[in-house]
Design a protein around this motif. Structure first.
Motif, short mmCIF file in Angstrom:
data_model
loop_
_atom_site.label_atom_id
_atom_site.label_comp_id
_atom_site.label_asym_id
_atom_site.label_seq_id
_atom_site.Cartn_x
_atom_site.Cartn_y
_atom_site.Cartn_z
N GLY A 147 0.82 -1.21 0.00
CA GLY A 147 0.00 0.00 0.00
C GLY A 147 0.85 1.26 0.00
O GLY A 147 0.58 2.20 -0.74
N MET A 148 1.89 1.27 0.81
CA MET A 148 2.79 2.42 0.86
C MET A 148 3.53 2.59 -0.46
O MET A 148 3.72 3.70 -0.94
CB MET A 148 3.79 2.25 2.02
N ALA A 149 3.94 1.48 -1.05
CA ALA A 149 4.66 1.54 -2.33
C ALA A 149 3.79 2.17 -3.41
O ALA A 149 4.29 2.91 -4.26
CB ALA A 149 5.06 0.13 -2.76
N ARG A 150 2.50 1.90 -3.35
CA ARG A 150 1.57 2.44 -4.37
C ARG A 150 1.14 3.87 -4.08
O ARG A 150 0.52 4.51 -4.93
CB ARG A 150 0.33 1.55 -4.43
N SER A 151 1.42 4.37 -2.87
CA SER A 151 0.87 5.66 -2.44
C SER A 151 1.67 6.87 -2.91
O SER A 151 1.19 8.00 -2.80
CB SER A 151 0.77 5.69 -0.91
N HIS A 152 2.85 6.65 -3.46
CA HIS A 152 3.72 7.78 -3.80
C HIS A 152 3.26 8.51 -5.07
O HIS A 152 2.79 7.89 -6.02
CB HIS A 152 5.16 7.30 -3.98
N ASP A 153 3.43 9.83 -5.04
CA ASP A 153 3.15 10.65 -6.22
C ASP A 153 4.42 10.65 -7.08
O ASP A 153 5.31 11.48 -6.88
CB ASP A 153 2.78 12.07 -5.79
N LEU A 154 4.51 9.72 -8.01
CA LEU A 154 5.72 9.57 -8.82
C LEU A 154 5.71 10.53 -10.00
O LEU A 154 4.67 11.06 -10.38
CB LEU A 154 5.84 8.12 -9.29
N ASP A 155 6.88 10.74 -10.58
CA ASP A 155 7.04 11.78 -11.59
C ASP A 155 6.36 11.46 -12.91
O ASP A 155 5.95 12.36 -13.63
CB ASP A 155 8.54 12.02 -11.85
#
Length: 218
Positions: A147-155
């Motif tokens: 869940g944390m891995a998917r939560s990031h606002d990636l570039d």
């Protein structure tokens, strides 16, 4: 563009230039000719590296630079073993002066070896790496924090697709992995597309052995 076509164009440009000098063309004109030819080749190279979806063209652009550190890493993923990848990373450490770039590759090496302790230490040292958030997401996925891995606002969107594929790989969901890795490939161009294609091929090549090991550990 096929490799043969690229070589023919280069030879023709060179022959025309030499012919012009032999026929007494003024040096200024010959200089302009070579300048324009050089610009065309540079533009072609940059297109192959950053803008094309034809990875055969990108592969040709780096074909003769296998000892260039970052290209060596791509070739290691594409055709080599884990040992080849680690060797390419050592080459980066020896030849690349930018510490942030070195951190990126060191991180990938530790992740490939499932060494999460050292991978985390590398992340803590990163300051300006454009891949830092992606690396954090990869680390969290490896740590089972999906869940944390998917939560990031990636570039980039392709990075989000890549993380979905990464999680699917860890979970042994091949169908979902293929779906999202293909999206990650489709969302990129040039060298990054070639790298993603190489990772995809490598992961499928290693799939059965990697997931059999996981089942045995359970």
């Amino acid at each position: 563009m096929r490799i043969l076509n690229f070589i023919i164009i280069y030879v023709v440009v060179l022959a025309l230039g030499m012919g012009a000098i032999a026929l007494g063309v003024p040096q200024t004109a010959a200089l302009w000719f070579f300048t324009i030819a050089a610009i065309v080749l540079v533009i072609g190279y940059m297109y192959a590296m950053t803008s094309t979806k034809n990875t055969k063209l990108t592969l040709f652009a780096i074909k003769f630079q296998k000892r260039s550190p970052m290209f060596a890493y791509v070739f290691a993923i594409k055709d080599g073993t884990l040992e080849d990848e680690l060797e390419a990373i050592e080459l980066v450490k020896k030849k690349v002066k930018n510490p942030e770039t070195v951190y990126d590759y060191e991180f990938l090496g530790y992740i490939r070896q499932k060494d999460l302790v050292n991978a985390y230490e590398i992340i803590k040292q990163m300051k300006s790496s454009p891949r830092k958030r992606l690396n954090i997401a990869i680390y969290e996925a490896e740590a089972g924090k999906y869940g944390m891995a998917r939560s990031h606002d990636l570039d980039f969107i392709w990075m989000e697709d890549y993380i979905e594929a990464y999680v699917a790989n860890l979970q042994g969901n091949k169908e979902r992995y293929e779906e999202y890795m293909q999206k990650a490939i489709e969302g990129t161009k040039g060298l990054q597309r070639l790298t993603n294609e190489a990772i995809y091929a490598r992961d499928l090549r290693e799939w059965d052995e990697a997931h059999q090991k996981k089942k045995k550990k359970k």
